[in-house]
Structure formats: C-alpha cells, structure tokens
Design a protein around this motif. Structure first.
Motif, PDB file in Angstrom:
ATOM      1  N   LYS A  43      42.365 -45.355 -15.651  1.00 57.28           N
ATOM      2  CA  LYS A  43      41.849 -43.991 -15.610  1.00 57.28           C
ATOM      3  C   LYS A  43      42.794 -43.039 -16.346  1.00 57.28           C
ATOM      4  O   LYS A  43      44.005 -43.241 -16.347  1.00 57.28           O
TER       5      LYS A  43
ATOM      6  N   ALA B 106      43.721 -40.132 -15.505  1.00 58.09           N
ATOM      7  CA  ALA B 106      44.653 -39.486 -14.572  1.00 58.09           C
ATOM      8  C   ALA B 106      45.815 -40.391 -14.184  1.00 58.09           C
ATOM      9  O   ALA B 106      46.846 -39.906 -13.703  1.00 58.09           O
ATOM     10  N   ASP B 107      45.672 -41.715 -14.383  1.00 61.05           N
ATOM     11  CA  ASP B 107      46.705 -42.662 -13.962  1.00 61.05           C
ATOM     12  C   ASP B 107      47.735 -42.957 -15.054  1.00 61.05           C
ATOM     13  O   ASP B 107      48.662 -43.743 -14.842  1.00 61.05           O
TER      14      ASP B 107
ATOM     15  N   GLN C 247      48.773 -37.467 -13.885  1.00 64.01           N
ATOM     16  CA  GLN C 247      48.316 -37.110 -12.539  1.00 64.01           C
ATOM     17  C   GLN C 247      49.109 -35.927 -11.974  1.00 64.01           C
ATOM     18  O   GLN C 247      48.554 -35.009 -11.380  1.00 64.01           O
TER      19      GLN C 247
ATOM     20  N   GLU D 299      42.437 -30.926 -11.235  1.00 65.42           N
ATOM     21  CA  GLU D 299      42.043 -32.271 -10.841  1.00 65.42           C
ATOM     22  C   GLU D 299      40.543 -32.435 -10.652  1.00 65.42           C
ATOM     23  O   GLU D 299      40.030 -33.557 -10.589  1.00 65.42           O
TER      24      GLU D 299
ATOM     25  N   LYS E 234      36.065 -33.856 -14.213  1.00 59.90           N
ATOM     26  CA  LYS E 234      35.601 -35.233 -14.005  1.00 59.90           C
ATOM     27  C   LYS E 234      36.185 -36.241 -14.993  1.00 59.90           C
ATOM     28  O   LYS E 234      36.348 -37.417 -14.671  1.00 59.90           O
TER      29      LYS E 234
ATOM     30  N   GLN F 164      38.916 -38.901 -14.298  1.00 62.91           N
ATOM     31  CA  GLN F 164      38.623 -40.124 -13.552  1.00 62.91           C
ATOM     32  C   GLN F 164      37.947 -41.186 -14.419  1.00 62.91           C
ATOM     33  O   GLN F 164      37.618 -42.264 -13.941  1.00 62.91           O
TER      34      GLN F 164
END
Length: 215
Positions: free
Chosen positions: A2, A4-5, A10, A19, A22, A25
C-alpha cells in the motif's frame, strides 16, 4: 504494498491529517500517473498551496527512495514528476481577502499594471491620466476602475494610502513586507502563480475529477 506503508509516508500522512484520502490505501503498483495528479491536487486542497506542495514533495521523495532501494518497482507513482503548484481563482480570492479594501486594491492595481508593490504604492492621482494614456494598449480596463473605486483622502496625493502613527495619510510603501507576512509567499512568487492561474473553481473541479476517476 500500500502507498501508506512505504517508508515514512504513513507518518507523513498522519502528521498532516490527510489519512482519509483513499489513494493512500491503494497498491502502489496500481496507481496511475493521472491518479497521482489527483492525489497531489487533493493534498493541496486540504493543506493549502504552500504546505500542500511541501507535503507532496516529501511524498514523492519517499516513493523515489523506496524505488531506488528496490522496495517497490519503478512504477508510475515512483516516477511521478511533481509540477509546480498552480493557483486557482478560489485560492486567489482567499489570499486577497486577507487584506483590507485599500490593500486589495493596491494588489490588484499592481498585478494589472505589472508594477511591483512599491512602485504601485507611490502612484499619485495627478499621474493617473497620463499613465492610462501611455499604457492604453497594455493596461487592462480594470486599472481605471480600481482607481475610481479606491477611497481618496483629501490631504493625500497618493492613490493608495494608510494612516500612519500620527494618524496622517501616507503611501503604503511597506506593502511588500506586509504581503509576505500575511500570505507567507513573496510578491514575485505570487505574480508567477497569478500568471499561470487556473481559471476554475478549485473545490468543484476536484469533486468532478474524483467522480470521474472513482478515487
């Protein structure tokens, strides 16, 4: 993986309260060039032109770093080139509305005549007629309207004035400094943004793009 990862994204997202977007993700390998442009636009909408550009720059840096380390493939998201921010009409209005009527008129006069703020602040009423005549092919019609709509002080020869510490009218020669203090950007940067301004409504445009792409 993802979006965000990846790396410190993040933490970057959480620290800036974005956050809920969408696309963070989504699998980074599935994010297209167009989707990245939409994400950058959304970030600037939420954080404003200046802070949004800084966060977008950090996001792109994290993606490039991850690709260089082999943590993600060289996908469109990792190869995305961040464009300089472009001001919209909505953002222009919000910036200008931070100033008083007299200050707003000075800002608009300087933009329309392509003067810097100091030169514009020193224009006198007895110069206006000749200036309009000399620049009739290059100045917009709004220049005369701005002057007409600017409150005139009977004891002040300058078009744009403010009361000083002694309650006397004086030219607004400190407007360049005040502009930077109020907006956080220099006058030259502002001029450049205005020259490349997008003549749309920011929020409605972003909603239309979101509906089109389903992001």
């Amino acid at each position: 993986m993802k979006l965000a990862d990846i790396g410190d994204i993040q933490e970057l997202v959480a620290d800036n309260g974005i956050e809920d977007l969408k696309l963070f993700q989504a699998d980074v390998e599935t994010i297209s060039e167009l989707a990245m442009k939409v994400l950058i636009k959304q970030i600037r909408m939420k954080l404003g032109l200046k802070d949004g550009h800084i966060v977008a720059r950090q996001l792109i840096d994290e993606l490039r770093k991850a690709a260089a380390l082999g943590l993600i493939p060289s996908c469109p998201a990792a190869r995305h080139k961040l464009e300089l921010p472009r001001m919209t009409m909505d953002e222009f209005r919000r910036l200008v509305n931070r100033f008083s009527l007299m200050e707003r008129n000075l800002v608009c006069f300087a933009l329309d005549t392509k003067m810097n703020l100091l030169d514009a602040s020193l224009v006198r009423h007895d110069q206006i007629k000749n200036l309009l005549k000399q620049n009739k092919h290059t100045w917009h019609n709004e220049v005369a309207v701005i002057v007409q709509q600017t409150p005139r002080h009977i004891r002040c020869p300058y078009v744009f004035w403010a009361l000083d510490e002694d309650n006397q009218p004086a030219p607004m020669v400190d407007m360049m400094t005040r502009f930077k203090e109020v907006t956080g950007i220099s006058w030259s940067t502002f001029e450049s943004l205005v020259q490349n301004m997008i003549m749309i409504d920011r929020e409605q445009d972003a909603k239309d793009i979101e509906q089109l792409l389903g992001v």
